[in-house]
Design an enzyme around this catalytic site. Sequence first.
Site, PDB file in Angstrom:
ATOM      1  N   ASP A  71       0.873  -1.176   0.000  1.00 27.08           N
ATOM      2  CA  ASP A  71       0.000   0.000   0.000  1.00 27.08           C
ATOM      3  C   ASP A  71       0.917   1.234   0.000  1.00 27.08           C
ATOM      4  OD1 ASP A  71       0.951   0.219   2.586  1.00 27.08           O
ATOM      5  OD2 ASP A  71      -1.015   0.184   3.565  1.00 27.08           O
ATOM      6  N   CYS A 108       3.172  -3.234   4.029  1.00 23.56           N
ATOM      7  CA  CYS A 108       2.296  -2.133   4.445  1.00 23.56           C
ATOM      8  C   CYS A 108       3.060  -1.390   5.547  1.00 23.56           C
ATOM      9  CB  CYS A 108       0.921  -2.637   4.883  1.00 23.56           C
ATOM     10  SG  CYS A 108       0.922  -3.812   6.253  1.00 23.56           S
ATOM     11  N   GLY A 109       2.375  -0.654   6.399  1.00 26.85           N
ATOM     12  CA  GLY A 109       3.106   0.086   7.427  1.00 26.85           C
ATOM     13  C   GLY A 109       3.817  -0.840   8.396  1.00 26.85           C
ATOM     14  N   THR A 110       3.102  -1.881   8.811  1.00 28.58           N
ATOM     15  CA  THR A 110       3.629  -2.807   9.825  1.00 28.58           C
ATOM     16  C   THR A 110       3.885  -4.215   9.301  1.00 28.58           C
ATOM     17  OG1 THR A 110       1.348  -3.352  10.361  1.00 28.58           O
ATOM     18  CG2 THR A 110       2.412  -1.643  11.716  1.00 28.58           C
ATOM     19  N   GLY A 166      -1.501  -5.860   8.518  1.00 31.64           N
ATOM     20  CA  GLY A 166      -2.712  -5.913   7.697  1.00 31.64           C
ATOM     21  C   GLY A 166      -2.519  -6.887   6.542  1.00 31.64           C
ATOM     22  N   HIS A 212      10.564 -23.821   9.510  1.00 30.61           N
ATOM     23  CA  HIS A 212       9.489 -24.528  10.217  1.00 30.61           C
ATOM     24  C   HIS A 212       8.127 -24.415   9.549  1.00 30.61           C
ATOM     25  CE1 HIS A 212      11.654 -24.604  14.406  1.00 30.61           C
ATOM     26  NE2 HIS A 212      12.428 -25.025  13.414  1.00 30.61           N
ATOM     27  N   ASN A 213       7.853 -23.249   8.942  1.00 30.71           N
ATOM     28  CA  ASN A 213       6.488 -22.990   8.452  1.00 30.71           C
ATOM     29  C   ASN A 213       6.360 -23.044   6.939  1.00 30.71           C
ATOM     30  OD1 ASN A 213       6.965 -20.538  10.843  1.00 30.71           O
ATOM     31  ND2 ASN A 213       5.573 -22.215  11.247  1.00 30.71           N
ATOM     32  N   ARG A 251       7.102   0.953   7.644  1.00 28.64           N
ATOM     33  CA  ARG A 251       7.328   2.025   8.612  1.00 28.64           C
ATOM     34  C   ARG A 251       8.205   1.554   9.763  1.00 28.64           C
ATOM     35  NH1 ARG A 251       1.075   4.162   8.477  1.00 28.64           N
ATOM     36  NH2 ARG A 251       1.338   5.599   6.721  1.00 28.64           N
ATOM     37  N   HIS A 299       8.221 -31.037  10.629  1.00 27.38           N
ATOM     38  CA  HIS A 299       7.500 -29.828  10.204  1.00 27.38           C
ATOM     39  C   HIS A 299       6.575 -30.108   9.024  1.00 27.38           C
ATOM     40  CE1 HIS A 299       9.683 -27.570  13.128  1.00 27.38           C
ATOM     41  NE2 HIS A 299      10.828 -28.059  12.673  1.00 27.38           N
ATOM     42  N   ARG A 349       3.227 -31.046  10.342  1.00 26.19           N
ATOM     43  CA  ARG A 349       2.443 -29.893  10.802  1.00 26.19           C
ATOM     44  C   ARG A 349       1.871 -29.098   9.628  1.00 26.19           C
ATOM     45  NH1 ARG A 349       7.221 -29.173  15.220  1.00 26.19           N
ATOM     46  NH2 ARG A 349       6.489 -30.867  16.546  1.00 26.19           N
TER      47      ARG A 349
END
Length: 149
Positions: free
Chosen positions: A8, A65-67, A70, A98-99, A109, A133, A136
């Site tokens: 964004d 995005c900023g963080t 979102g 792992h994921n 930001r 893993h 999982r």
Amino acid sequence: MKIGIGSDHAGYRLKEELKKYLRKEGYVVVDFGTKSPKATDYPQYALRVAEAVGKKEVERGILICGTGLGMVIVANKIKGVRATCCNDLFSARLSRLHNDANVLTLGGRILATEFACEIVTLWLETPFSRGKHSRRINQIKRIEKEKFV
Ligand code: RB5
């Protein structure tokens, strides 16, 4: 490797820097917007990139995005997507080991460009460690199959 990237307005500057960096490193980068720093809403860009990953049109996705928060919420609504928000190196490494994360979200930001490049490189180069893993990840896939329409 073909990578889909999106942001964004709050992630626009870092997206442009990452695009340059990744292309210089030899990656094929597809830009899903936004195309300017004008204020906009993050869900549409997260959806575009996540769908491209879900349909295997691109191998990996990067969303800013900023963080990064979102973007990670939206991306994980798409079947086949395992998105992780990693604003540090440890999370970036473990999200692959792992994921088996296929979408990385970042905070434009939060991160300086050079550090973001380090995170992205580590995330792209770290393989999935398989073993326990995989069991999982298969459980996640089963949940997806049962709960997603
Ligand atoms: C935009 O101001 C900001 O809310 C967005 O970039 C993102 O950080 C949301 O999670």
